[in-house]
Design a protein around this motif. Structure first.
Motif, PDB file in Angstrom:
ATOM      1  N   LEU A 264     -30.791  81.083 -43.305  1.00 62.24           N
ATOM      2  CA  LEU A 264     -30.862  80.106 -44.395  1.00 62.24           C
ATOM      3  C   LEU A 264     -32.217  79.405 -44.382  1.00 62.24           C
ATOM      4  O   LEU A 264     -32.887  79.296 -45.410  1.00 62.24           O
ATOM      5  CB  LEU A 264     -29.733  79.080 -44.227  1.00 62.24           C
TER       6      LEU A 264
ATOM      7  N   ASP B 117     -31.730  68.246 -50.279  1.00 64.42           N
ATOM      8  CA  ASP B 117     -32.042  68.105 -48.850  1.00 64.42           C
ATOM      9  C   ASP B 117     -33.397  67.414 -48.680  1.00 64.42           C
ATOM     10  O   ASP B 117     -33.554  66.543 -47.828  1.00 64.42           O
ATOM     11  CB  ASP B 117     -32.099  69.473 -48.161  1.00 64.42           C
ATOM     12  N   GLY B 118     -34.367  67.834 -49.494  1.00 63.85           N
ATOM     13  CA  GLY B 118     -35.697  67.227 -49.437  1.00 63.85           C
ATOM     14  C   GLY B 118     -35.640  65.757 -49.814  1.00 63.85           C
ATOM     15  O   GLY B 118     -36.278  64.907 -49.181  1.00 63.85           O
TER      16      GLY B 118
ATOM     17  N   ARG C 129     -14.124  64.986 -43.888  1.00 65.43           N
ATOM     18  CA  ARG C 129     -15.428  65.630 -43.903  1.00 65.43           C
ATOM     19  C   ARG C 129     -15.515  66.617 -45.066  1.00 65.43           C
ATOM     20  O   ARG C 129     -16.514  66.663 -45.768  1.00 65.43           O
ATOM     21  CB  ARG C 129     -15.676  66.359 -42.580  1.00 65.43           C
TER      22      ARG C 129
ATOM     23  N   LEU D 115     -31.710  72.616 -51.908  1.00 70.28           N
ATOM     24  CA  LEU D 115     -32.968  72.392 -51.193  1.00 70.28           C
ATOM     25  C   LEU D 115     -33.665  71.125 -51.709  1.00 70.28           C
ATOM     26  O   LEU D 115     -34.188  70.329 -50.923  1.00 70.28           O
ATOM     27  CB  LEU D 115     -33.871  73.629 -51.356  1.00 70.28           C
TER      28      LEU D 115
ATOM     29  N   GLU E 145     -18.236  66.555 -47.916  1.00 69.87           N
ATOM     30  CA  GLU E 145     -19.225  67.634 -47.896  1.00 69.87           C
ATOM     31  C   GLU E 145     -19.505  68.156 -49.296  1.00 69.87           C
ATOM     32  O   GLU E 145     -20.579  68.654 -49.573  1.00 69.87           O
ATOM     33  CB  GLU E 145     -18.730  68.779 -47.003  1.00 69.87           C
TER      34      GLU E 145
ATOM     35  N   LEU F 120     -20.922  61.793 -41.278  1.00 71.06           N
ATOM     36  CA  LEU F 120     -20.845  63.234 -41.532  1.00 71.06           C
ATOM     37  C   LEU F 120     -21.124  64.044 -40.269  1.00 71.06           C
ATOM     38  O   LEU F 120     -20.668  65.170 -40.133  1.00 71.06           O
ATOM     39  CB  LEU F 120     -21.864  63.636 -42.602  1.00 71.06           C
ATOM     40  N   TRP F 121     -21.874  63.479 -39.343  1.00 72.88           N
ATOM     41  CA  TRP F 121     -22.233  64.195 -38.113  1.00 72.88           C
ATOM     42  C   TRP F 121     -21.289  63.872 -36.968  1.00 72.88           C
ATOM     43  O   TRP F 121     -21.338  64.501 -35.929  1.00 72.88           O
ATOM     44  CB  TRP F 121     -23.649  63.809 -37.665  1.00 72.88           C
TER      45      TRP F 121
ATOM     46  N   PHE G  50     -29.006  77.262 -54.882  1.00 76.30           N
ATOM     47  CA  PHE G  50     -29.783  77.214 -53.636  1.00 76.30           C
ATOM     48  C   PHE G  50     -30.973  76.260 -53.783  1.00 76.30           C
ATOM     49  O   PHE G  50     -31.221  75.426 -52.898  1.00 76.30           O
ATOM     50  CB  PHE G  50     -30.250  78.641 -53.298  1.00 76.30           C
TER      51      PHE G  50
ATOM     52  N   ALA H  60     -34.195  63.873 -46.917  1.00 81.58           N
ATOM     53  CA  ALA H  60     -35.163  63.746 -45.825  1.00 81.58           C
ATOM     54  C   ALA H  60     -36.084  62.550 -46.086  1.00 81.58           C
ATOM     55  O   ALA H  60     -36.388  61.768 -45.184  1.00 81.58           O
ATOM     56  CB  ALA H  60     -35.979  65.024 -45.679  1.00 81.58           C
TER      57      ALA H  60
ATOM     58  N   GLY I 173     -36.795  67.761 -42.061  1.00 84.43           N
ATOM     59  CA  GLY I 173     -35.586  67.252 -42.702  1.00 84.43           C
ATOM     60  C   GLY I 173     -34.631  68.374 -43.084  1.00 84.43           C
ATOM     61  O   GLY I 173     -33.435  68.300 -42.801  1.00 84.43           O
ATOM     62  N   VAL I 174     -35.155  69.418 -43.707  1.00 89.97           N
ATOM     63  CA  VAL I 174     -34.319  70.549 -44.127  1.00 89.97           C
ATOM     64  C   VAL I 174     -33.759  71.261 -42.896  1.00 89.97           C
ATOM     65  O   VAL I 174     -32.576  71.610 -42.844  1.00 89.97           O
ATOM     66  CB  VAL I 174     -35.123  71.514 -45.021  1.00 89.97           C
TER      67      VAL I 174
ATOM     68  N   ALA J  32     -33.090  69.982 -39.987  1.00 87.61           N
ATOM     69  CA  ALA J  32     -32.037  69.169 -39.378  1.00 87.61           C
ATOM     70  C   ALA J  32     -30.778  69.134 -40.242  1.00 87.61           C
ATOM     71  O   ALA J  32     -29.669  69.235 -39.733  1.00 87.61           O
ATOM     72  CB  ALA J  32     -32.550  67.754 -39.137  1.00 87.61           C
ATOM     73  N   TRP J  33     -30.961  69.024 -41.574  1.00 84.45           N
ATOM     74  CA  TRP J  33     -29.791  68.950 -42.459  1.00 84.45           C
ATOM     75  C   TRP J  33     -28.948  70.207 -42.383  1.00 84.45           C
ATOM     76  O   TRP J  33     -27.739  70.168 -42.608  1.00 84.45           O
ATOM     77  CB  TRP J  33     -30.208  68.666 -43.905  1.00 84.45           C
ATOM     78  N   ASN J  34     -29.570  71.336 -42.113  1.00 83.64           N
ATOM     79  CA  ASN J  34     -28.799  72.585 -42.036  1.00 83.64           C
ATOM     80  C   ASN J  34     -27.730  72.518 -40.943  1.00 83.64           C
ATOM     81  O   ASN J  34     -26.703  73.177 -41.048  1.00 83.64           O
ATOM     82  CB  ASN J  34     -29.721  73.774 -41.784  1.00 83.64           C
ATOM     83  N   TYR J  35     -27.951  71.700 -39.928  1.00 91.64           N
ATOM     84  CA  TYR J  35     -26.968  71.590 -38.841  1.00 91.64           C
ATOM     85  C   TYR J  35     -25.649  70.992 -39.320  1.00 91.64           C
ATOM     86  O   TYR J  35     -24.643  71.117 -38.650  1.00 91.64           O
ATOM     87  CB  TYR J  35     -27.501  70.717 -37.702  1.00 91.64           C
ATOM     88  N   ARG J  36     -25.662  70.276 -40.460  1.00 95.77           N
ATOM     89  CA  ARG J  36     -24.403  69.669 -40.898  1.00 95.77           C
ATOM     90  C   ARG J  36     -23.378  70.760 -41.180  1.00 95.77           C
ATOM     91  O   ARG J  36     -22.176  70.523 -41.110  1.00 95.77           O
ATOM     92  CB  ARG J  36     -24.617  68.771 -42.108  1.00 95.77           C
ATOM     93  N   ARG J  37     -23.846  71.979 -41.482  1.00 94.07           N
ATOM     94  CA  ARG J  37     -22.918  73.100 -41.655  1.00 94.07           C
ATOM     95  C   ARG J  37     -22.216  73.397 -40.337  1.00 94.07           C
ATOM     96  O   ARG J  37     -21.057  73.787 -40.315  1.00 94.07           O
ATOM     97  CB  ARG J  37     -23.665  74.346 -42.126  1.00 94.07           C
TER      98      ARG J  37
ATOM     99  N   ALA K  25     -21.613  71.122 -38.083  1.00 91.95           N
ATOM    100  CA  ALA K  25     -20.694  70.018 -37.794  1.00 91.95           C
ATOM    101  C   ALA K  25     -19.372  70.250 -38.510  1.00 91.95           C
ATOM    102  O   ALA K  25     -18.327  69.811 -38.053  1.00 91.95           O
ATOM    103  CB  ALA K  25     -21.309  68.690 -38.233  1.00 91.95           C
TER     104      ALA K  25
END
Lengths: 212, 198
Positions: free
Chosen positions: B183, A175-176, A138, A172, A142, A128-129, A168, A179, B161-162, B164-169, B171
């Motif tokens: 954000l 995302d958590g 992608r 989050l 996504e 993805l990166w 939202f 992580a 983590g949050v 860093a993950w925001n950067y995928r936007r 990418a």
């Protein structure tokens, strides 16, 4: 009411009785996908070549290209199938539950599923990166359908939240979760510790999303 | 004398790699090209570094030295709630990484590469960044806007983590650093509301 259209029935019958040629085509695809899955998990997206995948599947490079347009197409198909299975696993885990309990159950089911395939998870995350991944692939990856499941449960946990806010919060929470999963992939945490961290993260985010 | 020559080679390799990564991108740059620009043999690149990912990691560490030096000077002067202090520290990060966004994205991608040497500093595991955020949280516990029983290591993981993950936007499509900062500010708001003493 509840009538099944005739056209629908015959379509099902056709799907159940594929031609020999279609069967052979499907088997070829499955073989390629199987070989590609283990190579992507073993080497990562960038390093696994179509040539290696073809060799591992016991066929020619041309045969692979007859089934998939390119590597990103093949990779996306695998990653999408994983996402679809993850979606079903989480949906099943949340059956009969609602709100916070549903979210806890869904994250735990995701954790159990992901624990068995951390190498593939890493390959997907890395891809993805990577700028080398085609834009079309992608965009397909996504989309995160599992966050719509979490958002539905978040709306139950946060009755006054608007749909936008629930989405939202769900993003989050996911995302958590990711992580913590990344930390688990790097090693050094027991399954119980990973579970406890995922729960604590989701609890914090839900508590912080309550109005007032 | 031998050690000094080794250090000189290392500096030349890192300098050449930084230039090439910026000019042609991390993916396209080869070890052979890096060696050529540094004026050393491919073999001597490999005596100092075990892979291209290793070189990238060192290039990033060198860059980050400046960033963390600045942040450490700024940290004691931050004002406002613990959430706002965290927001300021991460906003400095977003602004900094956007200056070399492609390099940073390559670094994150490489951070998921499990074949890399496990001893290499992995993205998000930087002890200085983690230490600063942890200090900020501990200060929040003392000041009373972070719950005393909060698992601070977990909160650090969550925030980093949050972030860093925001950067995928970035990418996926062109974004401005302010968009990610906005954000992240909202995300920090939720996380710290969840950490408030009950």
């Amino acid at each position: 009411m509840n009538q099944i259209p005739i056209g629908g029935l015959s379509a099902v019958a056709e799907a159940e009785k594929p031609t020999r040629r279609a069967q052979a085509k499907r088997r070829t695809r499955e073989k390629i996908v199987g070989a590609a899955k283990s190579l992507f998990a073993e080497r990562g997206y960038e390093s696994a070549t179509i040539r290696d995948i073809a060799k591992a599947a016991g066929m020619s490079t041309g045969a692979v290209f007859a089934s998939f347009t390119d590597k990103s197409d093949l990779f996306t198909e695998i990653a999408e199938a994983e996402q679809a299975e993850l979606y079903q696993t989480m949906q099943l885990a949340a059956a009969g539950l609602s709100g916070h309990a549903a979210i806890t159950a869904m994250l735990d089911a995701a954790r159990e599923r992901h624990a068995g395939e951390l190498a593939l998870v890493r390959a997907v995350m890395s891809a993805l990166w990577t700028p080398g991944l085609a834009e079309r692939a992608r965009r397909r990856l996504e989309r995160r359908p599992v966050t719509t499941l979490i958002a539905a449960a978040a709306r139950e946990a946060l009755p006054t939240a608007e749909a936008v806010q629930a989405a939202f919060v769900a993003e989050l929470i996911w995302d958590g979760y990711l992580a913590t999963l990344r930390r688990a992939a790097l090693g050094g945490l027991t399954a119980d510790a990973v579970k406890a961290r995922i729960d604590a993260g989701a609890r914090t985010i839900l508590a912080g999303s309550q109005p007032g | 004398m031998r050690e000094a020559r080794k250090q000189a080679t290392r500096r030349r390799v890192l300098g050449a790699a930084r230039e090439l990564f910026e000019e042609v991108g991390y993916e396209s740059a080869t070890i052979r090209e890096i060696a050529g620009r540094a004026g050393v043999s491919v073999g001597s690149v490999f005596t100092g570094f075990c892979s291209k990912a290793h070189i990238l990691s060192e290039v990033m560490q060198e860059r980050l030295g400046d960033l963390y030096g600045d942040l450490e000077r700024v940290a004691p002067h931050l004002r406002g709630s613990t959430a706002d202090r965290c927001r300021s520290m991460f906003a400095v990060h977003y602004a900094f990484e956007f200056r070399r966004l492609h390099l940073f994205l390559a670094y994150v991608a490489a951070g998921f590469d499990w074949r890399a040497d496990p001893d290499l500093p992995a993205m998000g595991a930087n002890p200085r960044l983690r230490g600063m955020i942890r200090d900020c949280l501990a200060e929040g516990v003392r000041r009373g806007d972070v719950r005393a029983d909060a698992d601070l290591e977990l909160v650090v993981d969550l925030l980093v983590g949050v972030y860093a993950w925001n950067y995928r936007r970035a990418a996926a499509q062109p974004v401005r650093p302010e968009q990610l900062t906005d954000l992240f500010d909202r995300q920090v708001g939720v996380i710290f509301a969840g950490l408030a003493p009950g």
